[in-house]
Motif scaffolding. Structure first.
Motif, PDB file in Angstrom:
ATOM      1  N   HIS A 153      33.837  43.241  30.083  1.00 30.92           N
ATOM      2  CA  HIS A 153      35.008  43.916  29.523  1.00 30.92           C
ATOM      3  C   HIS A 153      36.253  43.875  30.411  1.00 30.92           C
ATOM      4  CE1 HIS A 153      32.426  45.353  26.326  1.00 30.92           C
ATOM      5  NE2 HIS A 153      31.609  45.883  27.213  1.00 30.92           N
ATOM      6  N   LYS A 154      36.241  43.070  31.477  1.00 35.34           N
ATOM      7  CA  LYS A 154      37.419  42.983  32.332  1.00 35.34           C
ATOM      8  C   LYS A 154      38.472  42.033  31.750  1.00 35.34           C
ATOM      9  CE  LYS A 154      35.786  45.735  35.511  1.00 35.34           C
ATOM     10  NZ  LYS A 154      36.361  47.086  35.690  1.00 35.34           N
ATOM     11  N   PHE A 155      38.014  41.013  31.042  1.00 32.36           N
ATOM     12  CA  PHE A 155      38.938  40.049  30.439  1.00 32.36           C
ATOM     13  C   PHE A 155      39.131  40.375  28.960  1.00 32.36           C
ATOM     14  CE2 PHE A 155      38.561  37.925  34.324  1.00 32.36           C
ATOM     15  CZ  PHE A 155      39.364  36.784  34.362  1.00 32.36           C
ATOM     16  N   LYS A 156      40.379  40.202  28.483  1.00 29.80           N
ATOM     17  CA  LYS A 156      40.710  40.530  27.101  1.00 29.80           C
ATOM     18  C   LYS A 156      40.843  39.266  26.248  1.00 29.80           C
ATOM     19  CE  LYS A 156      43.316  44.679  28.428  1.00 29.80           C
ATOM     20  NZ  LYS A 156      44.649  45.308  28.454  1.00 29.80           N
ATOM     21  N   MET A 157      40.096  39.236  25.142  1.00 30.18           N
ATOM     22  CA  MET A 157      40.218  38.166  24.145  1.00 30.18           C
ATOM     23  C   MET A 157      40.996  38.725  22.959  1.00 30.18           C
ATOM     24  SD  MET A 157      39.400  35.010  23.118  1.00 30.18           S
ATOM     25  CE  MET A 157      37.807  34.412  23.749  1.00 30.18           C
ATOM     26  N   GLY A 158      42.140  38.120  22.679  1.00 35.65           N
ATOM     27  CA  GLY A 158      42.946  38.561  21.538  1.00 35.65           C
ATOM     28  C   GLY A 158      42.577  37.790  20.290  1.00 35.65           C
ATOM     29  N   GLY A 159      42.698  38.452  19.141  1.00 33.92           N
ATOM     30  CA  GLY A 159      42.371  37.787  17.884  1.00 33.92           C
ATOM     31  C   GLY A 159      43.006  38.472  16.696  1.00 33.92           C
ATOM     32  N   THR A 160      42.932  37.811  15.540  1.00 37.99           N
ATOM     33  CA  THR A 160      43.461  38.363  14.302  1.00 37.99           C
ATOM     34  C   THR A 160      42.398  39.217  13.625  1.00 37.99           C
ATOM     35  OG1 THR A 160      44.873  36.424  14.007  1.00 37.99           O
ATOM     36  CG2 THR A 160      44.496  37.806  12.080  1.00 37.99           C
ATOM     37  N   GLY A 161      42.651  40.513  13.497  1.00 34.86           N
ATOM     38  CA  GLY A 161      41.748  41.398  12.782  1.00 34.86           C
ATOM     39  C   GLY A 161      40.453  41.688  13.506  1.00 34.86           C
ATOM     40  N   SER A 162      39.645  42.535  12.873  1.00 29.69           N
ATOM     41  CA  SER A 162      38.330  42.900  13.406  1.00 29.69           C
ATOM     42  C   SER A 162      37.232  42.436  12.449  1.00 29.69           C
ATOM     43  CB  SER A 162      38.240  44.418  13.585  1.00 29.69           C
ATOM     44  OG  SER A 162      39.197  44.878  14.518  1.00 29.69           O
ATOM     45  N   LYS A 163      36.113  42.022  13.014  1.00 30.18           N
ATOM     46  CA  LYS A 163      34.953  41.561  12.244  1.00 30.18           C
ATOM     47  C   LYS A 163      35.308  40.385  11.338  1.00 30.18           C
ATOM     48  CE  LYS A 163      32.734  46.116  12.311  1.00 30.18           C
ATOM     49  NZ  LYS A 163      32.124  47.201  11.516  1.00 30.18           N
ATOM     50  N   GLN A 164      36.293  39.610  11.780  1.00 30.81           N
ATOM     51  CA  GLN A 164      36.692  38.404  11.071  1.00 30.81           C
ATOM     52  C   GLN A 164      36.466  37.204  11.986  1.00 30.81           C
ATOM     53  OE1 GLN A 164      40.426  38.816   8.727  1.00 30.81           O
ATOM     54  NE2 GLN A 164      40.335  40.982   9.242  1.00 30.81           N
ATOM     55  N   GLU A 165      37.071  36.055  11.603  1.00 27.86           N
ATOM     56  CA  GLU A 165      36.738  34.794  12.254  1.00 27.86           C
ATOM     57  C   GLU A 165      36.901  34.833  13.774  1.00 27.86           C
ATOM     58  OE1 GLU A 165      38.220  34.325   8.132  1.00 27.86           O
ATOM     59  OE2 GLU A 165      39.207  35.071   9.944  1.00 27.86           O
ATOM     60  N   ASP A 166      38.042  35.341  14.254  1.00 27.04           N
ATOM     61  CA  ASP A 166      38.312  35.316  15.690  1.00 27.04           C
ATOM     62  C   ASP A 166      37.269  36.120  16.468  1.00 27.04           C
ATOM     63  OD1 ASP A 166      40.538  34.147  14.572  1.00 27.04           O
ATOM     64  OD2 ASP A 166      41.959  35.096  15.911  1.00 27.04           O
ATOM     65  N   GLN A 167      36.886  37.277  15.931  1.00 31.00           N
ATOM     66  CA  GLN A 167      35.903  38.092  16.636  1.00 31.00           C
ATOM     67  C   GLN A 167      34.501  37.505  16.496  1.00 31.00           C
ATOM     68  OE1 GLN A 167      35.896  42.290  15.696  1.00 31.00           O
ATOM     69  NE2 GLN A 167      34.852  42.812  17.621  1.00 31.00           N
ATOM     70  N   ILE A 168      34.213  36.861  15.375  1.00 27.90           N
ATOM     71  CA  ILE A 168      32.919  36.190  15.208  1.00 27.90           C
ATOM     72  C   ILE A 168      32.761  35.098  16.266  1.00 27.90           C
ATOM     73  CG2 ILE A 168      31.617  34.619  13.710  1.00 27.90           C
ATOM     74  CD1 ILE A 168      32.711  36.208  11.328  1.00 27.90           C
ATOM     75  N   ILE A 169      33.830  34.303  16.469  1.00 31.56           N
ATOM     76  CA  ILE A 169      33.776  33.248  17.482  1.00 31.56           C
ATOM     77  C   ILE A 169      33.665  33.849  18.874  1.00 31.56           C
ATOM     78  CG2 ILE A 169      35.029  31.306  18.518  1.00 31.56           C
ATOM     79  CD1 ILE A 169      36.337  30.860  15.785  1.00 31.56           C
ATOM     80  N   THR A 170      34.373  34.945  19.109  1.00 32.20           N
ATOM     81  CA  THR A 170      34.310  35.613  20.412  1.00 32.20           C
ATOM     82  C   THR A 170      32.886  36.049  20.728  1.00 32.20           C
ATOM     83  OG1 THR A 170      36.597  36.388  20.222  1.00 32.20           O
ATOM     84  CG2 THR A 170      35.171  37.559  21.779  1.00 32.20           C
ATOM     85  N   VAL A 171      32.210  36.643  19.761  1.00 33.92           N
ATOM     86  CA  VAL A 171      30.814  37.063  19.962  1.00 33.92           C
ATOM     87  C   VAL A 171      29.923  35.851  20.215  1.00 33.92           C
ATOM     88  CG1 VAL A 171      28.807  38.133  18.857  1.00 33.92           C
ATOM     89  CG2 VAL A 171      31.051  39.198  18.655  1.00 33.92           C
ATOM     90  N   ALA A 172      30.181  34.751  19.502  1.00 39.39           N
ATOM     91  CA  ALA A 172      29.390  33.533  19.710  1.00 39.39           C
ATOM     92  C   ALA A 172      29.574  32.996  21.128  1.00 39.39           C
ATOM     93  CB  ALA A 172      29.788  32.470  18.684  1.00 39.39           C
ATOM     94  N   ILE A 173      30.803  33.038  21.639  1.00 36.52           N
ATOM     95  CA  ILE A 173      31.055  32.607  23.022  1.00 36.52           C
ATOM     96  C   ILE A 173      30.305  33.516  23.994  1.00 36.52           C
ATOM     97  CG2 ILE A 173      32.808  32.335  24.824  1.00 36.52           C
ATOM     98  CD1 ILE A 173      34.838  31.786  22.581  1.00 36.52           C
ATOM     99  N   GLU A 174      30.353  34.807  23.745  1.00 46.15           N
ATOM    100  CA  GLU A 174      29.665  35.763  24.620  1.00 46.15           C
ATOM    101  C   GLU A 174      28.174  35.478  24.675  1.00 46.15           C
ATOM    102  OE1 GLU A 174      32.511  39.733  24.097  1.00 46.15           O
ATOM    103  OE2 GLU A 174      30.802  39.422  22.751  1.00 46.15           O
ATOM    104  N   LYS A 175      27.580  35.247  23.525  1.00 41.74           N
ATOM    105  CA  LYS A 175      26.131  35.012  23.473  1.00 41.74           C
ATOM    106  C   LYS A 175      25.753  33.682  24.125  1.00 41.74           C
ATOM    107  CE  LYS A 175      25.210  37.840  19.373  1.00 41.74           C
ATOM    108  NZ  LYS A 175      24.333  38.804  20.070  1.00 41.74           N
ATOM    109  N   ALA A 176      26.627  32.681  23.951  1.00 41.50           N
ATOM    110  CA  ALA A 176      26.337  31.354  24.511  1.00 41.50           C
ATOM    111  C   ALA A 176      26.556  31.299  26.013  1.00 41.50           C
ATOM    112  CB  ALA A 176      27.207  30.297  23.826  1.00 41.50           C
TER     113      ALA A 176
END
Length: 335
Positions: A153-176
């Motif tokens: 949680h130290k780095f901030k990922m910005g995106g459009t909306g919540s629980k949409q494409e940008d956040q889905i990709i962000t979660v995928a990056i986190e898991k990978a």
């Protein structure tokens, strides 16, 4: 499916028209066509819809006008529900992005894409991992190593909306990659890019069209694209780089792939002749120089589909999003 009939000879046509009225013309709009945009102004869907409006008018591709109307409420649910309620109305079309799938899954709103009529996939939009050009990160590994070293949680990922494409990709990056961002939602892709330029966030997964001006100006750096192959555009955008020079995220060790729908649907219960008209219209739009320039500028994946192929793609995309959102914990809780 279109049914093609044998065209009679010219003499037969002359004879027939001298005796009775000729056959009815194929369907075409008899009043302005409402073009619903289930997103806010300035974003990718809005830009594409308004480009289409301009192309149709400039090249006289149909007699009636196209009228874009933004209905972004409820992460696009406002637009989807309106088109759902317009059953049988052939003078209404909607441009869709992946919120066609994510919005009902995340919110529980009573809507499913099967309640609309698929018309055509115009393109697939790419997502690029961006960082500020002033930062030292040259590759995704450089950046993700820094994120991991800093701690959750130290780095901030910005995106459009919540629980949409940008956040889905962000979660995928986190898991990978075994990292954890603080996800910061904004109203549109333009605002997301501006926040990154201003160093208010550390990275984004913006669409190319939303960040290209800042990339060209040397303010942002493109680390990788989430498509399965590189973007096939060799023309230089910056002084030294083209879209084709941006590696895929898979090449860079992030096993994540995602593209976003840019497609057209209509209400249910519309005549097949009307669907055929719009499929033909969008083929004409895609053949114009303005469209080709827009595709290159935004580094789109130019896949086109219609008919059963498009419907099958949408069904598979719905399953994909259900899996991604379930894994991310984004599904609406059942009451």
């Amino acid at each position: 499916m279109r049914i093609y009939k044998r065209i009679p000879s010219c003499s037969a046509i002359v004879l027939a028209t001298s005796l009775v009225a000729g056959p009815a013309l194929a369907w075409e709009p008899t009043k302005p066509v409402e073009f619903v945009i289930p997103a806010g102004t300035g974003g990718g869907a809005d830009q594409m819809a308004r480009l289409i409006q301009g192309i149709v008018a400039k090249h006289n591709l149909m007699k009636q006008s196209v009228v874009p109307i933004n209905k972004s409420g409820g992460a696009g649910a406002e637009g989807f529900l309106e088109v759902k309620a317009s059953k049988g109305e052939p003078h209404k079309i909607i441009i869709t992005l992946s919120n066609l799938f994510t919005t009902p899954l995340a919110t529980g709103v009573p809507f499913n894409w099967k309640e609309l009529t698929p018309v055509a996939m115009l393109a697939l939009d790419n997502f690029v991992l961006w960082v500020n050009a002033d930062k030292p990160y040259k590759t995704p590994k450089d950046y993700l190593d820094a994120v991991k070293a800093a701690g959750p949680h130290k780095f901030k990922m910005g995106g459009t909306g919540s629980k949409q494409e940008d956040q889905i990709i962000t979660v995928a990056i986190e898991k990978a990659s075994g990292v954890k961002f603080t996800y910061v939602p904004f109203k549109g892709g333009g605002a997301v890019a501006t926040q990154l330029v201003g160093n208010h966030i550390d990275s984004t997964v913006n669409n190319p069209i939303e960040a290209v001006a800042h990339w060209r100006a040397g303010k942002l750096r493109a680390l990788c694209v989430f498509d399965g192959k590189r973007m096939p555009y060799p023309k230089k955008v910056t002084d030294t780089l083209s879209w084709e020079d941006v590696p895929t995220c898979k090449e860079q060790g992030i096993p994540t792939e995602y593209t976003m729908l840019r497609g057209i649907f209509m209400p249910a219960g519309v005549p097949q002749e009307a669907v055929d008209f719009y499929v033909d219209l969008f083929k004409k739009v895609r053949a114009t120089p303005e469209w080709k320039d827009f595709m290159e500028k935004g580094a789109f994946n130019q896949t086109f589909m219609s008919g059963k192929e498009y419907a099958a793609w949408a069904a598979a995309a719905e399953k994909l999003h259900y899996g991604l959102m379930s894994e991310a914990g984004f599904l609406a809780k059942k009451k």
